[in-house]
Design an enzyme around this catalytic site. Sequence first.
Site, PDB file in Angstrom:
ATOM      1  N   CYS A  53      -4.856  -1.281  -0.412  1.00 39.95           N
ATOM      2  CA  CYS A  53      -5.217  -1.518   0.988  1.00 39.95           C
ATOM      3  C   CYS A  53      -6.706  -1.722   1.209  1.00 39.95           C
ATOM      4  CB  CYS A  53      -4.710  -0.372   1.861  1.00 39.95           C
ATOM      5  SG  CYS A  53      -5.572   1.206   1.597  1.00 39.95           S
ATOM      6  N   CYS A 126       1.637   2.904  -8.008  1.00 41.47           N
ATOM      7  CA  CYS A 126       1.001   4.002  -7.262  1.00 41.47           C
ATOM      8  C   CYS A 126       0.776   5.231  -8.118  1.00 41.47           C
ATOM      9  CB  CYS A 126       1.857   4.375  -6.055  1.00 41.47           C
ATOM     10  SG  CYS A 126       3.420   5.196  -6.491  1.00 41.47           S
ATOM     11  N   CYS A 162       8.744   3.197  -3.912  1.00 43.57           N
ATOM     12  CA  CYS A 162       9.926   3.099  -4.781  1.00 43.57           C
ATOM     13  C   CYS A 162      10.773   4.360  -4.848  1.00 43.57           C
ATOM     14  CB  CYS A 162       9.494   2.750  -6.203  1.00 43.57           C
ATOM     15  SG  CYS A 162       8.635   1.191  -6.402  1.00 43.57           S
ATOM     16  N   LYS A 410      -1.560  16.567  18.354  1.00 41.92           N
ATOM     17  CA  LYS A 410      -1.693  15.188  17.910  1.00 41.92           C
ATOM     18  C   LYS A 410      -0.291  14.683  17.593  1.00 41.92           C
ATOM     19  CE  LYS A 410      -3.945  12.127  14.544  1.00 41.92           C
ATOM     20  NZ  LYS A 410      -4.875  12.024  13.395  1.00 41.92           N
ATOM     21  N   GLN A 747       9.552 -12.572  -8.864  1.00 40.29           N
ATOM     22  CA  GLN A 747      10.905 -12.161  -9.226  1.00 40.29           C
ATOM     23  C   GLN A 747      11.750 -13.352  -9.679  1.00 40.29           C
ATOM     24  OE1 GLN A 747      10.881  -9.424  -5.342  1.00 40.29           O
ATOM     25  NE2 GLN A 747      12.865  -9.355  -6.314  1.00 40.29           N
ATOM     26  N   ARG A 890      14.937  -5.892   0.459  1.00 41.47           N
ATOM     27  CA  ARG A 890      15.946  -4.992  -0.121  1.00 41.47           C
ATOM     28  C   ARG A 890      17.196  -4.849   0.758  1.00 41.47           C
ATOM     29  NH1 ARG A 890      14.229   0.718  -2.930  1.00 41.47           N
ATOM     30  NH2 ARG A 890      15.986   0.842  -4.373  1.00 41.47           N
ATOM     31  N   THR A 988      28.020 -14.556  -7.880  1.00 43.07           N
ATOM     32  CA  THR A 988      28.328 -15.970  -8.133  1.00 43.07           C
ATOM     33  C   THR A 988      27.123 -16.793  -8.551  1.00 43.07           C
ATOM     34  OG1 THR A 988      30.050 -15.758  -6.450  1.00 43.07           O
ATOM     35  CG2 THR A 988      29.460 -17.985  -7.152  1.00 43.07           C
ATOM     36  N   GLU A1229      20.506  -1.649  -3.952  1.00 40.21           N
ATOM     37  CA  GLU A1229      20.393  -1.943  -2.519  1.00 40.21           C
ATOM     38  C   GLU A1229      21.398  -1.220  -1.624  1.00 40.21           C
ATOM     39  OE1 GLU A1229      18.570  -6.425  -2.430  1.00 40.21           O
ATOM     40  OE2 GLU A1229      20.647  -6.223  -3.054  1.00 40.21           O
TER      41      GLU A1229
END
Length: 1290
Positions: A53, A126, A162, A410, A747, A890, A988, A1229
């Site tokens: 970031c 990470c 992940c 907060k 990918q 995903r 398929t 998924e």
Amino acid sequence: MAPPLEDGKSQADSAISVVINGTQYQVPRSFSAVTLNEYLRNHLHLTGTKILCGEGGCGVCMVHAVYPDPSGSGKTFRRNLNSCLCPILACDGYEITTVEGLGDQKHPHPIQQRLTDHYGTQCGYCTPGWIMSMYSLTQEHTDGALTKNLVEESLDGNICRCTGYRPILDAFKSFAKDEFKEPDGLGIDLEDLGTAVCNKTGKKCAGSCGNNGIICVKPLPTVIADNAPPWFQPASLDELFQLRKDLQEKNPYFLVGHTGVGVYNDGPYHAFVDMRHVKELFVIDTNSEKLTIGAGLALTDVINLFQLEAARTPGFAYLKQLAAMISKTAHVGVRNVGSIGGNLAMKNRHQEFPSDSFTCLAVADARIIVGPEERSYSTTEFLDVDMKDKLILRIELQPFSSENFFKTFKVMIRAQNSHGYVNAGFRVELDKSKTGALVVTGSAIVLANIHPKFVHASKTEAFLLGKDLANVKDMQAALAVLNDEVNPEAKDDEASPAYRKNLCVTLFYRFILEIVGDGAEGRYHSGVTGIVRPLSSGSQSFETMEKNWPLTKPMPKLESLQQCTGEAKYISDIDEFGMLHAVFATSTEGNASIFKIDPTDALAVPGVLKVFTADHIPGNNVISSPSEEPEELLASSRVVYHGQPLAIIVGVTRAAAEEGARLVKVEYRDVQPVVLTAKDAMREKSFFDQKPDQVEAGGDADKAIEGAARKVSGELELGGQVHFHMETQTSVVRPTEDGLDIEAGTQWIDHAQTAVSRSCGIPKNAINVSVKRVGGGFGAKVTRSSIITCGTAVAAFLTRRSVKMHMSLVDNLKTIGKRYPYFTKYEAGFDDSGKLLGIKMEIYCNLGSQKNDSPIGHSKSFVENAYKCPAWKLTYYACKTNLPPNTYCRGPGSTESVYFVETLMEHVAASLGKTPIDIKQQNFFKDGDKTMDGSRLSDVRLPQVTEQLLKDADVTNRLESVKDFNKANRWLKRGLAVVPLRYPCTPTFFTYGCLVAVYHTGGYVSVTHGGIEIGQGINTKVAQVVAHELEIDMKYIRIQPTQGITNANAFATGGSITSELACQAAMDCCKELKGRIDPVKKSVGCKTWEETIETCYGMGVDLSARAWVAPKPAQKSIYNTYACTATEVELNVLTGEYQVNRMDVLYDVGESMSPLIDIGQVEGALVMGLGYYTTEELLYSKTNGENLAPGTWKYKPPMSKDIPVDLRVKFLKNSPNPSGILRSKLVAEPPLNMSCSVVFALRDAIKASRAENEKHATNAPTWIEIVAPLTVERAQQLCKLDLSLLRYRD
């Protein structure tokens, strides 16, 4: 030449000294604009420390730092910090440890080994950041104070997309004193955890390492060094103020922690002034009259000081409340170095900034001392001070008597590391002489994020004088005054004014409830306590069959240890001498014609070499394949979304190219309004196709619904979702003598190869594409990665130099499409028992500005989910909007389709007043039923899975407990929802190859397959299968990068099916090899694998085999996987905050090839889904379509305290899949499809609140329509509170 320093020396003549992993470096001051992260990665090639970031918001860049207390106390601080925010020159006198400095694969540090053993990595990008955060924590707590709770509290600066966090937390909590145990029985001294391991000897690091005088440091390019801004290190206030005066006409950065750039980047800066050597800024002075703290004090030190003084010094107990709020500022890594003065200076400069520190100081009537005049200001006065020639010196706080009561609040979109919707600080002084009354004699009501000039609710403060808070009428009158006084500013990138206003009132009410205490009815006390999060936990249950090992053996991923030690290399880690860097210049309009692109200012930036536009592209200006709709690489005549690439800027550094990209000037014509949402497209009739795609199955749905005894209809909205892969889009391209060599973060190698061939105008056989690993994908790198690969390839082709493009997170989020948003209308007819008769849906899918990645075709396979309905009518509209082309994410199509039908089923149950799961079970598919796509179902395990889940999760009793809890608590409500799942396997279009090569002299095996390792563990599963089939140990097997030449024409990795099919291809290879090897083994009588292979080699046997898998099943789905999830939530009605108390999952994975990998996929998918449905809100400008949440400041994936408190994952036992590869079922998924259960559970909690609010009304709702993500804001607003409900008793 570099600008002169104050003593006349040039930048190059002066250097700072820093020790990194035991080696000392002298860093020239020409590195003034270089961060520690850039120095590590680009100049020392220590790429274990990652970058994402650049804002200090993700944690991948964490390192450990040891440095002296700048106050001169003699103390040594040992802390983690964000290397992406820290300038390398600010590390003068520091000892920095990176992940490489802890250990390597041969000699891993215990933390690295423990995370590996707990399967705490997936894509692994990470992972080094997590390792370093934990390492720093152990360094700080060698005294035995490290508890599991402290571990969870301290890991608030690291994101993992992940794993779902659970295995990481389990690994690290295993080091805590309340659960310390060592699996091998040897035990580890906690002090040893704070010791790095020498990579050479495997022993404790001695603190320095001989390097024989050889230090490989990549220099700055001359053009960058010669134009670096000066770096100053004043040692006294006099020197500091002289610099302030000298630089007042310029734009200098006066820094202590340099963390403010993570929020506002006000550069370019003309100079940097490091104030950490001015000891007066770090003063701490405590006495009975006041507490004085220097402006340079880090927030961590402020928190520690406030907690200490609150406990020991009379009159300062209130500091505990201030410390609590400041503890919610950013995260540990930022608080460790970011100063309280810097936070206040940012508030002065950007008054819209909702500063936690400013709120705290304002409610405490603190004074801010500003120099050089040493003038004292109140917080309100401070906002009007022109700080152009001034600096904050210190803050003074006064004691308060026991008659004063303090509270800070907060409220955030997620549990940690987020700015507040509203920050609040309250103080009231009570007249204790009035027995039985709570009469106010003074007050402070401080609120942040209202509008830039708002600090105190002065009218309410005045009204409160003399009022009795024990009197409900006085209390409600005060709330009414506050409600009238607070009028938040409307902003596209903030919560609604209505919510923020409401929040101000309810937070003040919570404060009053606490003061009133037993004066309020017991069930109202839940408004005081709020939601309390206990320590999280998880359990996993699965089978393994030792007779088949290594198949079915629970083991870490092959790459886990390399990821934990930082040795796993990613494409974004590649850097070579002479390599150039490319960045896109993008559009600032979302629907306009391009009149002119002027690169003049960009080319004037030192280090920028070239600017390429559409006219320069050597081939076709496309990134799409011939079978797709044309999609431009660079916009040539019209832009159709904000952030669309217009030009490629090539520079000697990424920073130079990024600066050049910002300076490209574009003139637009014919600027038109933007269409952003599916509802906008529906209103404007903005569709890709003239006719919608309609599907009818079974009978006539219209007639079935019309004739039904019962009906429901409704609407729902679903937002998009950023993939948030931790490695942003990246590619490296090297020109060769006959083409291009490409390392692509993709990918889908074939798509990248085709796109580059077309854009560069060269044949595919001149392009070699390879992929070792990708730092997360989730679908974003199927086709969208071709934008980056083509841009890099064009730049390399035209410059004849190696070029790298590694997108910044901001550019990635602005340019790359997201998960598809939807707007859906539905109708259903059913009988009095809830049996479905007919369903109609109008589904509006927001594809963005391009339809190539439309999910509509395959979505139809999922919309039925678990339910048999005799008549369906589905109408799909492909909405054309001015967003970046949306793409696979995903569970694309399946996730949303399951949500549609599950919402409908929940609505049916609500209309009948029945428990939803009862209605759902009544409509389950059975063996022999046909689905909408014509597939006939067999071995339907859905009833079995659901019944077992209901029993295991004790759902019936817990539903009663939820009701009891809701009756006992006015302001906290719970809900529990169950979602079953049927997920068809439809392979398929998926085709993959595999090549297995066995080498003589050792019998070692290399495998390359057509799938891409994106964290899902495909390499490990393939290796397990190969070892099982060849009957050898895993130690013989290595998985090589996926390459275009060995896996030509392979399909994209995705759809949850790639791992299975790659394993099938590997099995086919092994069978072919065994057909050659086994006869030799049998005839010769070889005893070992090595001997067998050597004999085969001697006989000339071919020891390589290639296979290709291209399924063509007789029906669309070859099998179904089944699962069920029960989710329980708890909601704070007053604020909208909530947590997932428990989530139970039962999943039919068949016979898992690799249980730990599959468990990780389930947990990771669930948590990603929780983010989709709760915290991850996309915000766009209604004017030009700009993404207003293009980084970690606004976009909020879940963090470690957003996961279920109790997460229980179980695989269905004794359920081999006869139709699957090695009896397994897909897993990556489908679990995400069930995470919508959190929405339904929250709806139940909201309904419980609404029912109580409206129990005397005749129109209490039986159904509540929801817009997802169901954020904290939306949850609270759906509760529909009004002032009359804020009281002390029923």
